[in-house]
Motif scaffolding. Structure first.
Motif: not given
Length: 316
Positions: A185-200
């Motif tokens: 849950e926390d990994t999903w929350d942080i990645l989707t909020k802080h990493v651009p969708k097209d990032w590698k």
């Protein structure tokens, strides 16, 4: 990295005599496939540290030439212990020195503070890390992330340090290597909020749920799932199901996470004094073999797909 490796060391080689192991011969490793491959996540400095002196492996080149199959092209050696960021000062000229790693022809680097070490993160460590990230052979920032299986760093600190390093990766335009364990849950929350969708993104040594893998793959079009020797273990139902029905071949990377995750087949029916307890990059074909078995495809198909995915992810 499978577990915390932030040791108390007097030098870079003082632990090697504590380990008893053997290694498979090159013929065994070469028999499965001739397709060229890259180990996308390894810690070969710890492999050398754990090998007994009787092997005579004092450099990465010796390890590659004497114990790895000839179709091993390269590896991404991951520095995730803050001690490694100053290794050119602490262990100069040894295999623990990150500059020696960078000078090794077949070796690329990634650097980031592991969640186990998040409590140690500060501006000095960040500056040392960025020094490595600016080297032309450093291809990613990581492994970074959240690990709630262990309690080596407080969860709130892990989250803060993950976000801070993501911001640094965006600033430096570096792909991300993510470690996530029992923190969906926390990994999903942080990645989707802080990493651009097209990032590698390379989600390393994935062992969480198939549903979480699918969510990540669907949301991030340039995200890859890293598969290690864990897939060969009878207990690895999540990882095997991900390979079987969740992650398409064009979204899988092969890795060893050496010196951990020795493929199970290498120790089948062996006595204790014959056990292989240290892995290395040459064992990738055994990971691919298990994926081939699960997906009912030829091993060479797996190897070629993973090699292309590595080009797409890391440019190597």
């Amino acid at each position: 990295m499978a577990q915390s490796t932030a040791p108390n060391r007097q030098n870079g080689q003082n632990r090697s005599k504590k380990f008893s192991t053997t290694l498979p011969d090159v013929q065994t490793l070469s028999a499965l496939t001739k397709e060229p491959f890259i180990d996308t996540h390894t810690h070969l400095h710890y492999t050398l540290e754990r090998l007994p002196d009787t092997f005579g492996v004092k450099t990465f080149q010796i390890l590659k030439e004497h114990y790895c199959p000839p179709n091993l092209e390269a590896c991404v050696n991951v520095l995730c212990d803050p001690l490694s960021f100053s290794s050119d000062e602490i262990f100069p000229g040894t295999y623990m020195d990150w500059k020696v790693m960078a000078e090794t022809p077949f070796m690329y680097l990634a650097a980031g503070v592991h969640p186990h070490n998040a409590k140690d993160y500060n501006e000095y460590i960040e500056a040392q890390m960025c020094k490595i990230l600016q080297h032309p052979k450093t291809v990613a920032l990581g492994e970074i992330g959240l690990d709630y299986h262990y309690d080596n760093s407080p969860k709130d600190v892990q989250r803060q340090v993950l976000i801070r390093q993501i911001e640094k990766a965006k600033e430096l335009q570096k792909p991300l290597v993510i470690h996530t364990r029992e923190a969906e849950e926390d990994t999903w929350d942080i990645l989707t909020k802080h990493v651009p969708k097209d990032w590698k993104i390379h989600v390393h040594c994935f062992t969480d749920s198939p549903d979480f893998a699918k969510k990540l793959l669907d949301y991030f079009p340039n995200l890859y799932i890293g598969i290690t020797g864990v897939v060969t273990y009878g207990s690895a139902k999540n990882t095997q199901e991900i390979v079987r029905s969740v992650a398409p071949l064009n979204r899988i990377l092969l890795e060893t996470d050496a010196p951990y995750m020795t493929p199970a087949k290498l120790n089948r029916n062996k006595r204790t004094n014959e056990k292989i307890t240290v892995s290395h990059s040459g064992m990738i074909p055994f990971v691919a073999q298990k994926i081939a078995e699960i997906t009912r495809k030829e091993i060479d198909v797996i190897m070629r797909a993973a090699r292309e995915n590595t080009r797409n992810m890391y440019g190597i």
